[in-house]
Scaffold this active site. Structure first.
Site, short mmCIF file in Angstrom:
data_model
loop_
_atom_site.label_atom_id
_atom_site.label_comp_id
_atom_site.label_asym_id
_atom_site.label_seq_id
_atom_site.Cartn_x
_atom_site.Cartn_y
_atom_site.Cartn_z
N ARG A 1 0.85 -1.20 0.00
CA ARG A 1 0.00 0.00 0.00
C ARG A 1 0.88 1.25 0.00
NH1 ARG A 1 -5.41 -1.55 3.38
NH2 ARG A 1 -6.66 -1.41 1.53
N GLN B 1 -1.34 2.82 -5.56
CA GLN B 1 -2.75 3.07 -5.17
C GLN B 1 -3.74 2.62 -6.25
OE1 GLN B 1 -3.54 7.03 -3.77
NE2 GLN B 1 -2.37 6.70 -1.89
N ASP C 1 -4.62 -1.04 -6.03
CA ASP C 1 -5.03 -1.53 -4.72
C ASP C 1 -6.46 -2.07 -4.74
OD1 ASP C 1 -5.59 -1.95 -2.08
OD2 ASP C 1 -4.88 0.00 -1.38
N SER D 1 -8.58 -1.91 -1.53
CA SER D 1 -9.28 -0.63 -1.34
C SER D 1 -10.49 -0.51 -2.26
CB SER D 1 -8.35 0.55 -1.62
OG SER D 1 -7.45 0.70 -0.56
N TYR E 1 -1.82 0.35 9.98
CA TYR E 1 -2.95 -0.48 10.39
C TYR E 1 -3.15 -0.37 11.90
CZ TYR E 1 -3.02 -2.75 5.84
OH TYR E 1 -3.13 -3.01 4.50
P1 NAD Z 1 -8.74 -2.64 7.62
O1 NAD Z 1 -9.73 -3.32 6.73
O2 NAD Z 1 -7.50 -3.35 8.01
O3 NAD Z 1 -9.51 -2.24 8.99
C1 NAD Z 1 -10.65 -1.41 8.97
C2 NAD Z 1 -10.56 -0.36 10.05
O4 NAD Z 1 -10.82 -0.94 11.33
C3 NAD Z 1 -9.19 0.32 10.16
O5 NAD Z 1 -9.35 1.70 9.96
C4 NAD Z 1 -8.74 -0.03 11.57
O6 NAD Z 1 -8.00 1.02 12.17
C5 NAD Z 1 -10.06 -0.25 12.29
N1 NAD Z 1 -9.98 -1.01 13.55
C6 NAD Z 1 -9.23 -2.10 13.85
N2 NAD Z 1 -9.47 -2.51 15.12
C7 NAD Z 1 -10.42 -1.67 15.63
C8 NAD Z 1 -11.08 -1.57 16.87
N3 NAD Z 1 -10.83 -2.43 17.88
N4 NAD Z 1 -11.98 -0.58 17.05
C9 NAD Z 1 -12.25 0.30 16.04
N5 NAD Z 1 -11.66 0.28 14.84
C10 NAD Z 1 -10.74 -0.71 14.63
O7 NAD Z 1 -8.40 -1.20 7.08
P2 NAD Z 1 -8.17 -0.67 5.60
O8 NAD Z 1 -9.39 -0.02 5.13
O9 NAD Z 1 -7.58 -1.76 4.80
O10 NAD Z 1 -7.07 0.47 5.86
C11 NAD Z 1 -5.98 0.24 6.74
C12 NAD Z 1 -4.90 1.27 6.58
O11 NAD Z 1 -4.33 1.24 5.29
C13 NAD Z 1 -5.36 2.70 6.76
O12 NAD Z 1 -4.32 3.41 7.41
C14 NAD Z 1 -5.51 3.23 5.39
O13 NAD Z 1 -5.41 4.64 5.32
C15 NAD Z 1 -4.32 2.55 4.76
N6 NAD Z 1 -4.47 2.50 3.30
C16 NAD Z 1 -3.43 2.96 2.53
C17 NAD Z 1 -3.53 2.93 1.17
C18 NAD Z 1 -2.41 3.41 0.30
O14 NAD Z 1 -1.60 4.19 0.73
N7 NAD Z 1 -2.34 2.94 -0.93
C19 NAD Z 1 -4.67 2.42 0.58
C20 NAD Z 1 -5.70 1.96 1.38
C21 NAD Z 1 -5.57 1.99 2.76
#
Ligand code: NAD
Length: 377
Positions: A122, A127, A130, A133, A226
């Site tokens: 990521r 992006q 991805d 996402s 994460y």
């Molecule tokens: P994910 O599917 O792993 O998790 C979903 C959400 O649940 C996350 O925001 C996480 O913080 C939250 N979570 C976990 N435990 C929790 C709890 N006990 N209570 C409340 N919330 C909780 O997440 P995702 O959508 O795959 O994204 C994860 C990270 O990756 C984020 O920082 C996102 O910004 C980043 N990301 C980066 C890129 C990129 O740079 N290309 C693209 C997508 C996502």
């Protein structure tokens, strides 16, 4: 010889997506690829064979897979498919290696080069590739629609001759890609939205969508942006604050996940017992066991007086746009590998290195290798 790209019809029951939509199929053809698809491969996503220009369709799947250099999939190839793919070919798709170690072993033994979309790093440059996402965004949107559909109430405020209706209160737990899209959709439907995430960085993102951020005083940023698992004390603190919001909500959408771990249990049975009559829980974390104690993964049922749904494979429920976005992710992933009509893989490239699951008779992803080969090096 042009690069032969093949797209079979997905075999997993209930999977409606297809790895190539007509627009992206044309783009592959423009890159110098010969695109071939299995007859009716796009049917689940409402694409008929005639929608695809510059693509030839075949009914003999074994011939299709056996005569391709690149195979594009949504779901992991099943064992029959792996056996039909020619040795040395490339297959790209979601691979769920922890769920299907036998398939990984078979791809290794058949010297197939497999790239797992879920392993693409990521980083900003990637992006557009991805797929976690793009598909999470689809799931988040659909979760808000499912909540509205199962609720006996309007989501928006309505002022009518028959009286004024207060907007529904929707709580989103987990404000990653899916959660943010669920917030945006519930807002568009007119609900009053609150959201919570353990990553404090989400506060601004939640607020920028017009939702209220719930501060539990617990922050748990882990590696790579994460979340990490919470300590018992943090869990207690979090639940204390969230309980009040959960019991006041008309709909709760949960999306919380920790990579490689079962979904954290955030909504206890007792909290559900205290929820309003007719409220709704949509648990998007159901595939990892669910964020709610009473979620029955895959089922839509009524617990006490609350409708609880833990759906599987939500992106497949919106197959047109989920397929379009996924196909674009594949195109963005493969384009840099195609130079002057030939496949050239740069094994120094981080995207290629990290997303390779099997190559040259080896399992390249270390956690999967340790799982399949039974040791950690
Ligand atoms: P994910 O599917 O792993 O998790 C979903 C959400 O649940 C996350 O925001 C996480 O913080 C939250 N979570 C976990 N435990 C929790 C709890 N006990 N209570 C409340 N919330 C909780 O997440 P995702 O959508 O795959 O994204 C994860 C990270 O990756 C984020 O920082 C996102 O910004 C980043 N990301 C980066 C890129 C990129 O740079 N290309 C693209 C997508 C996502």
């Amino acid at each position: 010889m042009p690069i032969r790209v093949a797209v079979p019809k997905e075999t997993l029951e209930g999977e409606c997506r297809v790895a190539l939509d007509p627009v992206v199929a044309k783009r592959f053809a423009a890159l110098g690829c010969e695109v071939r698809m299995e007859h009716d491969a796009g049917a689940g996503a409402h694409y008929v064979d005639d929608d695809y220009e510059d693509v030839s369709f075949v009914t003999d799947k074994a011939e299709l897979l056996g005569n391709a250099e690149v195979i594009l999939k949504v779901q992991p190839p099943d064992e029959d498919e792996i056996n039909q793919i020619a040795e040395g070919s490339i297959v790209v798709g979601f691979m769920s290696p922890h769920r299907y170690p036998e398939r990984v072993k078979l791809m290794r033994d058949r010297r197939i080069t497999s790239f797992a979309m879920e392993l693409i790093p990521r980083i900003s440059r990637a992006q557009g590739m991805d797929a976690l996402s793009s598909q999470a965004a689809v799931a988040g949107y659909k979760a808000a629609i499912m909540a509205a559909d199962r609720s006996g109430r309007f989501f928006p405020m309505l002022t009518t001759a028959a009286g004024t209706i207060r907007p529904a209160k929707v709580l989103i737990i987990g404000a990653g890609v899916a959660g943010l899209q669920a917030i945006a959709t519930a807002k568009r439907l007119g609900a009053v939205v609150e959201a919570y995430d353990v990553r404090s960085a989400t506060r601004e993102q939640v607020q920028s969508l017009g939702a209220k951020y719930i501060d539990t005083g617990v922050a748990a940023e882990g590696e790579g942006g994460y979340a990490r698992e919470l300590t018992e004390e943090e869990k207690r603190k979090q639940l204390e604050v969230l309980a009040k919001h959960i019991t006041q909500s008309d709909a709760v959408i949960t999306t919380a996940a920790i990579p490689g771990r079962p979904s954290p249990k955030i909504i206890s049975k007792e909290m559900v017992d205290n929820m309003k009559v007719g409220s709704v829980i949509i648990d998007l974390a159901a595939e990892g066991g669910g964020n709610c104690e009473v979620t029955k993964p895959g089922e839509d049922y009524v617990y006490g007086c609350v409708r609880v749904y833990g759906p599987f494979n939500v992106p497949s429920m919106l197959p047109v746009h989920a397929s379009d976005m996924y196909a674009k992710n594949l195109l963005n992933f493969l384009t840099p590998m195609i130079k002057e009509g030939e496949l050239k893989l740069d094994w120094e490239d981080q995207v290629i290195k990290d997303s390779a699951l099997t190559h040259d008779g080896e399992i390249r992803h270390e956690p999967t290798r340790a799982l399949v080969e039974g040791d950690a090096s």
